[in-house]
Design a protein around this motif. Structure first.
Motif, short mmCIF file in Angstrom:
data_model
loop_
_atom_site.label_atom_id
_atom_site.label_comp_id
_atom_site.label_asym_id
_atom_site.label_seq_id
_atom_site.Cartn_x
_atom_site.Cartn_y
_atom_site.Cartn_z
N LEU B 39 0.81 -1.22 0.00
CA LEU B 39 0.00 0.00 0.00
C LEU B 39 0.85 1.27 0.00
N GLN B 40 2.16 1.07 0.21
CA GLN B 40 3.02 2.22 0.44
C GLN B 40 2.94 3.25 -0.69
N LEU B 41 3.03 2.78 -1.92
CA LEU B 41 3.05 3.70 -3.05
C LEU B 41 1.70 4.43 -3.16
N LEU B 42 0.66 3.63 -2.99
CA LEU B 42 -0.70 4.18 -3.06
C LEU B 42 -0.88 5.30 -2.05
N VAL B 43 -0.46 5.04 -0.81
CA VAL B 43 -0.60 6.04 0.24
C VAL B 43 0.27 7.24 -0.08
N ASN B 44 1.44 6.97 -0.63
CA ASN B 44 2.34 8.07 -1.00
C ASN B 44 1.66 8.98 -2.02
N PHE B 45 1.04 8.41 -3.04
CA PHE B 45 0.30 9.20 -4.02
C PHE B 45 -0.80 10.00 -3.33
N ALA B 46 -1.50 9.32 -2.44
CA ALA B 46 -2.62 9.97 -1.77
C ALA B 46 -2.13 11.16 -0.94
N LEU B 47 -0.99 11.01 -0.28
CA LEU B 47 -0.48 12.10 0.54
C LEU B 47 -0.07 13.28 -0.33
N ALA B 48 0.57 12.96 -1.46
CA ALA B 48 0.97 14.03 -2.38
C ALA B 48 -0.26 14.78 -2.87
N LYS B 49 -1.25 14.01 -3.28
CA LYS B 49 -2.47 14.63 -3.77
C LYS B 49 -3.16 15.40 -2.64
N GLY B 50 -3.09 14.81 -1.43
CA GLY B 50 -3.72 15.44 -0.28
C GLY B 50 -3.16 16.83 -0.04
N LEU B 51 -1.85 17.01 -0.23
CA LEU B 51 -1.26 18.34 -0.04
C LEU B 51 -1.85 19.33 -1.03
N HIS B 69 -6.48 24.48 -10.21
CA HIS B 69 -5.31 24.43 -9.34
C HIS B 69 -4.32 23.34 -9.68
N ALA B 70 -4.74 22.43 -10.55
CA ALA B 70 -3.77 21.45 -11.04
C ALA B 70 -2.62 22.16 -11.73
N VAL B 252 -9.77 18.02 -15.53
CA VAL B 252 -10.43 17.01 -14.71
C VAL B 252 -9.63 16.78 -13.41
N ARG B 253 -8.30 16.96 -13.51
CA ARG B 253 -7.46 16.87 -12.32
C ARG B 253 -7.83 17.93 -11.30
N SER B 254 -8.00 19.15 -11.81
CA SER B 254 -8.37 20.24 -10.91
C SER B 254 -9.72 19.96 -10.27
N ALA B 255 -10.65 19.51 -11.09
CA ALA B 255 -11.99 19.21 -10.57
C ALA B 255 -11.89 18.11 -9.53
N GLU B 256 -11.02 17.15 -9.79
CA GLU B 256 -10.82 16.05 -8.86
C GLU B 256 -10.35 16.57 -7.50
#
Lengths: 227, 328, 429, 250, 301
Positions: B39-51, B69-70, B252-256
């Motif tokens: 799960l490490q990579l997945l969580v890492n992506f999520a944290l980056a996106k979370g910021l 904002h993307a 779509v990234r920004s909307a996401e």
């Protein structure tokens, strides 16, 4: 009773404005509703039109209307002229006046009849019938708003601070029109809100004073009574 | 406008027990590489996106929504890629700083224009800026690699060359440190005078003006912060993924990002991360197990949240927690 | 998989370790392909074909009794999801071999990842020639040609069939493939026929819904030849709009990827246009169409999907054939029940295998050598869409840049005589 | 002769065809609370809007302590020492009453440490005192949307006072406040103003308030000052009784 | 650039602008009346195209004349409006009119996500092409360049008809007047008996029909494939924002500007063609924040 409020409370958002009102207004009465800014005058009218969150029971002409979909209410015979006239600038004066009849789906003949009556009461509007709604002055706009309210207001007409901002001459003209209305059709019930009671002196059959969302009966005001 | 969308300004501190729960959450995250390495990579992506989502959240606090904002996410990622390509053996912290500064600078330039606008126009103008950048990335293929983007080689870390596993572990913990640090900073900023003035844009700019403050300048302060947060997220994402593509900037990234912000609990910093984690999980697993309908599932999820839980996941979470506390 | 790698490494360290592999229950393969997005015009047929071929293979006992099991990853879900899923397939899903991918961009991302993860990866469809020209890989192989022979075949076919044209314009999609393929095509054309004038270069956006303006300009420019390496909906739209407006009356179209659009284009593709297939891929392959295997697969595929094959089906068949060949070779060479990863890697060297087209060999730089098929469109009424006539099949080895050379540099060393030196096999239809 | 605190020279403003201010020249002396009365729509609020920079006049100028502030935006005028309270309270509705004041205090004191919490700032006691002064200490921690119109009015004034202005412009400060409280509020307000050395200009409709609390009264009619003087002079003037007061207070 | 190429670029620009305008028209109508920016508008456009292709393909396969494709386009557009637009307004948007615009936008974004997958589930991922309608009208040659009558004449004509027709509808018919009144002041409209709920439903369905019609009209000229809606929505956003939100005639002008800008760019500087719509939008908004024809909202205190 033309209009009756039974334990009606109303709020805007979460702020209560009217608190447990009980009022009865019989047919053909002209009521002056007096109160300061923020006392709840406008909310009282808006509650009749269905624009507030309401509890309690409101009856109009024997029919319960508080549960009725707001846009259906004018069709019962209620005309409403809001405080800031709110004409539609995209339409001419006459189109503005006709709109309520069109929304109610009245036929051509009936619409024309009502339009003629409105012009009878406010003859000066004939001359400006073709002017765009956005280009009439504040005072003229009040006249148009009154005429518009008369199209459906066969039983009840609600006028919110009609004299506010009117030059003395226009105010004079406006009250003449109201008299003409009453003279032409005694069955209409009128509710007029006003912060300055002097302006309605000698005109209203009855005065209601609204303060902090509660209503008290005011002194009956008859013609000729002086201050 | 009612206050349903945003939680009340976080001027007070959460109850101690709730804070403990958050600390436990962070500890749990820190344990992921050992408990569930896949799960490490997945969580890492999520944290980056979370910021980046926190960046969007900042603007939501002023009642504004950016549909572009993307842009800052992508600018920072591309700066990282360009720096890596032109300075071989560049250090991770070098590109982190370069990317973040670049995003902040872009935020200043774009911000000077867009802070004059509110509501739909603010959102649309941000969209337009991001789409211009997107078009440039796609079009100036010889510089930007076009739709295929640019590959990022692995940067060194304080001069050390790390293998993939070591680097990813390093990146993961760096992300956690940044998330905790920047999350804390943002929460503090919200409670600070500057942050408070910024948030008043949502409710009354007239009064703000009559306090002697320029609403545009107040807006710009938050806009800069939001751009910088997106920048940090972008550089983390780029290094974790090893490639940057124009898709980083696609609308779509920004909307996401706005989606995740509202999902998590609009206006809440913690909600942004919670939302990003949940979103990334749902998206990854839905695209793996329900490949045909993953977008539909996400869309339906969003509708349910907006219609039935306008406080977002964090709202549900805190309500449940408050109830639990009440009965115990 | 981590455990597996660790085991492998440990085994390799022991002198006898290499022989210690047990036969697994199945050979797990992960395949990335576009199931969503515009490129699913290739991805979905490839997946459907792969399912059929794997079923056929397993029905015949798999590889040395071990059935093959393929799981798919959607390239359309975006690069993040793709990288996480790729890793998940290797580290959690136990995939021994990966087939990745269709998009060149994804190949660029996944090739180094596969190398880091130490998993064998067959680049089964992406065209970029850069990967092996820019870096060396131990675990990554390409089971088909790259853009260089694909474009050279198109140039040479054009020069052999229409040697006298004078002007050319290009309308390519604005992304890496459109740009790269034009680079190669133009470089080669300038070497072989330096007097050609390039009168227009258009790079409309990927997925552009409308080419009216480009077509108006082309009509005003009146080039003899119009090149487009576009594919999918973009190519369909462009060809439809161009043919509707009569652009093909005066210009010959060179469409190196149009084989994949023939059926959809139906009668919209006029006769006389040059069509390619990124390899010797054609459902009426002149050398293969009478083979029983070929015929039975084609009818199976048509029954299941209702369509004829496109080139990505051939590429999928080559990836699977390479897998089978490599494992079989490793088993034979080492005399084991099941090969270790090292043995499979060793077997890849010079591996020869045959999918639906001519045999393919893997070169020492891990690049596959694949034949190229070009033809001219004909509307002869056999099918409700264009078929090919005047087909030429080129030997791949002659058209591929030699090991260690960069394609464009190599092409610049060629001269006009190169066209004559190449002697393809020619077929009437 | 001392310099007036605020002075307008030949102020003209037209909206479309209407002239809301017609060559108004008015001097406001420090320390004298001026009430502006007049019929609805006469242009009283417009006058406050011009003085505080919200609207730019068509002609003429506004001077504060000798400085020409005509073209300055409201926020610059505020920093010169002119604060404003509104007829419809302008508050941060999602913040509490106290937070509204704290935000005002931090705007006044400048923004230094970005990580210092709002609640830690030194002005807290001072702001609580202000709230107490306007009788709103009990609702300090309630969010503004939940407050009554009257409470919001008072907090709006408190926010203006928090800026420590030298001149305070108020638009109907006691409208919306229950009549029983009006005198109490004005009492406190006027005392606070004089303690803090703040001069006020207030638009007012309640003549008893004007009578009791204004040092001077200006009658605004048809876009200009019709009459100016002490409350008793002005309120007993027959024209004023006819045009403005009507028979209301009789 | 000589006069001929100038005119050719003009023709291309007009025909492109016509299509963009039709789609943007629905978007701006919905925004003008309901103050909602409908992100799902692009999906309705795509579904209109898919529906047309399916319907036309099916009917023509039965042996009908190709000219029948035209009424079928209208049928598809109406189906999209009624079967998708109607329920979206009635079941979703109606519940969020009092919510902040961010949430309204996100609801339509959620609908967009859902509809994107619906398209894929129903029509798969392979491109569709159905150009019978386009062929039925034949070609016309101008300055030696062949155009399809469909694109050069029919599309601009339809766009013009819609523009004039919608104007007429809104200003001259009773229903139109009720819509116009609601647009200007929802509450005042309700206070004179206009049922704003019904007006909103009607408007949204009409807007959705226009989106569907845009797709239907686009279908013979292009490949129908997943993702076409996401591109179109951004473009029509740009048109609508450039024009000023809710400005119908303005949208026509903005669509022309963007269409012309794009086609001239292809003649003069092809690299920037993709950038043109956004550049125009940013430049216009920087100078006129309300868009070319929008009027600034005065702040009252």
């Amino acid at each position: 009773m033309m209009l009756s409020f039974k334990d009606v409370s109303a709020s805007i958002g979460i702020i209560p404005i009217l608190r447990g009102l009980d009022v009865e207004i019989p047919q053909s009465q002209t009521v002056a509703m007096i109160g300061r800014n923020g006392a709840g005058k406008t909310t009282f009218l808006r509650t009749i039109m269905g624009f507030t969150r309401t509890t309690g029971e409101i009856r109009f002409d024997g029919k319960r209307i508080d549960t009725l979909h707001p846009p259906k209410r004018p069709g019962l015979g209620i005309g409403y002229a809001p405080e800031d006239r709110r004409l539609f600038s995209a339409f001419t004066v006459e189109e503005n006046i006709l709109l309520p009849a069109q929304a109610a789906g009245l036929d051509q003949a009936e619409t024309q009849k009502r339009l003629d009556r409105a012009y009878e009461i406010l003859p000066e509007l004939r001359e400006m019938a073709g002017r765009p709604g956005g280009q009439v002055s504040g005072g003229q706009g009040k006249m148009v708003a009154l005429a518009r309210a008369l199209m459906l207001g066969r039983k009840l007409v609600l006028l919110d601070e009609p004299f506010q901002g009117l030059a003395p001459a226009l105010a004079q003209r406006y009250s003449e029109a109201l008299r003409a209305l009453r003279d032409s059709d005694r069955s209409v019930t009128l509710i007029i809100t006003e912060s300055n009671p002097a302006l309605l002196r000698g005109f209203a059959d009855r005065t209601l004073v609204i303060e902090r969302g509660e209503i008290a009966e005011g002194a009956p005001q008859t013609e000729g009574e002086s201050a | 406008m009612s206050s349903v969308t945003t939680t009340a300004p976080a001027t007070g501190s959460s109850p101690a027990a709730l804070s403990l729960l958050w600390i436990a959450g962070v500890v749990l995250l820190a344990a992921v590489p050992f408990l569930a390495p896949n799960l490490q990579l997945l969580v890492n992506f999520a944290l980056a996106k979370g910021l980046a989502v926190v960046g969007v959240t900042v603007l939501l606090r002023a009642g504004q929504v950016s549909f572009g904002h993307a842009l800052f996410f992508g600018i920072s990622a591309y700066i990282g890629a360009f720096v890596m390509a032109s300075v071989p053996g560049m250090d991770f912290f070098g590109i982190l700083i370069a990317g973040t500064l670049g995003a902040a600078l872009a935020g200043l330039v774009v911000g000077l224009f867009v802070v004059r606008y509110r509501g739909i126009f603010f959102g649309m103008l941000n969209l337009a800026f991001s789409m211009i950048f997107w078009s440039i990335l796609e079009k100036f293929y010889h510089i930007t690699g076009g739709a295929d983007g640019i590959r990022l080689t692995r940067p060194t870390v304080l001069g050390m060359e790390l293998g993939r596993d070591a680097f990813e572990l390093f990146l993961y913990y760096t992300a956690i440190v940044l998330v905790v640090g920047l999350g804390w900073f943002t929460i503090r900023w919200f409670a600070s005078p500057v942050g408070q003035l910024f948030q008043t844009i949502k409710t009354n700019e007239t009064r703000l003006e009559y306090l002697g403050i320029s609403p545009r300048r107040a807006m710009l302060s938050g806009y800069l912060l939001s751009a910088a947060l997106c920048g940090v997220g972008g550089i983390l994402m780029a290094t974790a993924q090893g490639v940057v593509t124009p898709e980083y900037v696609w609308w779509v990234r920004s909307a996401e990002m706005v989606f995740i912000a509202v999902l998590g609990g609009a206006g809440s910093v913690r909600g942004a991360f919670l939302g990003a984690l949940i979103y990334e999980f749902v998206r990854t697993y839905a695209s793996a197990y329900a490949g045909d309908v993953w977008q539909m599932l996400l869309g339906a999820f969003l509708l349910v949240i907006i219609l039935f839980a306008p406080g977002g996941i964090i709202g549900i979470f805190e309500r449940v927690f408050a109830r639990g506390k009440g009965t115990s | 998989m981590k455990k597996l790698i660790a085991t492998t490494a440990l085994c390799a360290a022991l002198p006898m370790g290499a022989f210690a592999q047990d036969k697994p229950d199945s050979l797990k393969v992960g395949m990335t392909t576009f199931l969503t997005g515009p490129a699913s015009v290739f991805g979905v047929p490839a997946r459907d074909a792969m399912d059929i071929m794997v079923q056929n293979l397993n029905d015949e006992g798999g590889i040395n009794g071990v059935p093959v099991e393929v799981s798919y990853i959607d390239e359309g879900a975006g690069a993040e999801a793709l990288t996480s899923e790729f890793r998940r397939a290797v580290e959690q899903g136990g995939a021994e071999v990966m087939f990745a991918s269709i998009s060149s961009g994804n190949c660029q991302t996944l090739a180094p990842l596969a190398e880091d993860l130490e998993v064998i990866n067959f680049m089964w469809d992406c065209g970029t020639q850069r990967i092996f020209e820019e870096a060396d890989y131990d675990y990554v192989f390409r089971t088909q040609a790259n853009a260089t022979p694909e474009m050279l075949a198109a140039v040479i076919y054009l020069l052999k069939t229409q040697p006298d044209f004078e002007t050319l314009a290009v309308v390519n999609q604005d992304y890496a493939w459109g740009r790269d393929s034009w680079d190669i095509f133009r470089t080669a054309l300038m070497q072989f026929k330096p007097d050609v004038e390039i009168v227009g270069e258009f790079f409309p956006a990927f997925g552009a819904p409308d080419y009216s303006t480009e077509i108006s300009r082309l009509q005003a420019l009146q080039p003899d030849v119009v090149l487009s390496t576009s594919w999918g909906g973009d190519l369909d739209t462009f060809v439809q709009q161009a043919s509707q407006r009569g652009l093909m009356n005066n210009s010959t179209f060179v469409l190196p990827l149009a084989e994949s659009s023939l059926e959809r284009l139906g009668s919209a593709l006029p006769p006389g246009q040059i069509v390619g297939a990124r390899g010797d891929h054609y459902f009426l392959h002149p050398e293969r169409r009478d083979d029983e295997d070929f015929k039975s697969f084609m009818s199976q595929y048509e029954d299941q999907t209702g369509n004829i094959t496109v080139y990505s089906v051939f590429h999928a068949s080559q990836a699977l054939a390479a897998l089978e060949a490599a494992y079989t070779k490793a088993i034979e060479e080492n005399g084991v029940e099941w090969p270790s990863q090292e043995q499979v890697l060793a077997a890849m060297d010079g591996l020869e295998f045959q999918g639906l087209g001519r045999p393919v060999t893997i070169r020492e730089d891990n690049q596959g050598i694949e034949a190229q098929l070009m033809g001219t469109s004909a509307q002869n009424g056999d099918y409700p869409f264009a078929t090919l006539e005047n087909i030429m099949i080129f030997d791949g080895a002659e058209l591929t840049a030699p090991v260690g050379e960069v394609s464009t540099d190599w092409i610049e060393t060629l001269g006009p005589e190169f066209v004559d030196e190449i002697e393809p096999t020619t077929f009437e239809n | 002769m001392t310099e007036p605190l605020l002075e307008t020279r030949d102020l003209v403003i037209r909206f479309g065809g209407v002239t809301a201010a017609d060559h108004v020249s008015l001097k406001i002396e420090a320390g004298r609370n001026l009430a502006i009365i007049g019929p609805n729509g006469a242009g009283k609020t417009t006058f406050l809007n011009i003085c505080s920079g919200w609207i730019k006049p068509s002609a003429g100028s506004v001077h504060f302590e000798g400085e020409d502030i005509t073209r300055l935006p409201p926020r610059k005028i505020v920093t010169r020492g002119v604060a404003r309270a509104f007829q419809i309270p302008q508050l941060f509705t999602e913040h509490t009453a106290l937070e509204n004041l704290l935000i005002a205090a931090s705007a006044r004191d400048g923004l230094r440490n970005p990580l210092r919490s709002m609640h830690g700032i030194d002005a807290r006691d001072e702001m609580m005192h202000l709230l107490d002064m306007v009788n709103c200490a009990d609702v300090a921690d309630r969010v503004v949307v939940e407050l009554s119109e009257g409470e919001r009015k008072l907090i709006d004034i408190a926010v203006a006072l928090a800026l420590k202005p030298r001149l305070l412009l108020m638009d109907e400060p006691t409208s919306g406040v229950a009549s029983s409280q009006k005198d109490e509020i004005m009492e406190i307000l006027i005392k606070a103003l004089s303690e803090a050395n703040v001069t006020s200009v207030f638009v007012e409709h309640d003549m008893s308030i004007v009578q009791t609390y204004a040092d001077e009264v200006a009658v605004w009619n048809a876009g200009n000052v019709q009459l100016r003087g002490t409350p008793s002079e002005v309120l007993e003037h027959p024209d004023v009784i006819r045009d403005v007061i009507g028979e209301e207070i009789a | 650039m000589n006069l001929t190429t100038f005119l050719l670029a003009l023709f291309d620009g007009v025909s492109y602008a016509a299509l963009v305008f039709i789609v943007a028209l629905g978007l701006t109508l919905i925004f003008g009346v309901m103050r909602i920016l409908n992100v799902a508008h692009g999906s309705l456009y795509a579904i209109g195209a898919y529906a047309t292709v399916s319907l036309v393909g099916w009917v023509l396969a039965l042996g009908a004349a190709p000219i029948l494709a035209f009424p079928l386009m209208i049928v598809s557009a109406i189906l999209v409006g009624v079967l998708i637009g109607g329920p979206v307004e009635y079941l979703l948007l109606r519940r969020i009119y009092d919510k902040p615009e961010v949430l309204q936008l996100l609801v339509t974004f959620a609908v967009f996500m859902i509809l994107e997958d619906v398209q894929r589930l129903v029509w798969g991922t392979q491109p569709y092409f159905e150009a019978q309608a386009l062929r039925a009208l034949g070609n016309v040659t101008v300055f030696g360049v062949t155009y399809t009558v469909y694109q050069l004449i029919l599309l601009p004509l339809v766009a013009l008809t819609l523009l004039v027709g919608l104007r007429f509808f809104l200003r001259r018919t009773v229903t139109g007047k009720l819509i116009t009144a609601t647009t200007e002041d929802r509450e005042a409209a309700q206070s004179i008996g206009i049922d704003a709920d019904r007006v909103f439903l009607l408007t949204f369905v009409m807007g959705a029909i226009l989106a569907g019609l845009g797709g239907a009209l686009a279908s013979p000229t292009t490949s129908i494939l997943p993702g076409m809606g996401a591109d179109m929505i951004v473009l029509s956003f740009a048109v609508v924002a450039t024009a000023g939100l809710g400005q119908i005639e303005g949208a026509a002008i903005a669509a022309l500007m963007i269409g012309m800008g794009r086609s001239f760019a292809i003649y003069i500087w092809p690299e920037v063609a993709v950038l043109v719509p956004y550049l125009i939008m940013v430049l216009v908004l920087l100078v006129r924040p309300e868009g070319l024809f929008g009027s600034p909202a005065a702040r009252k205190i």
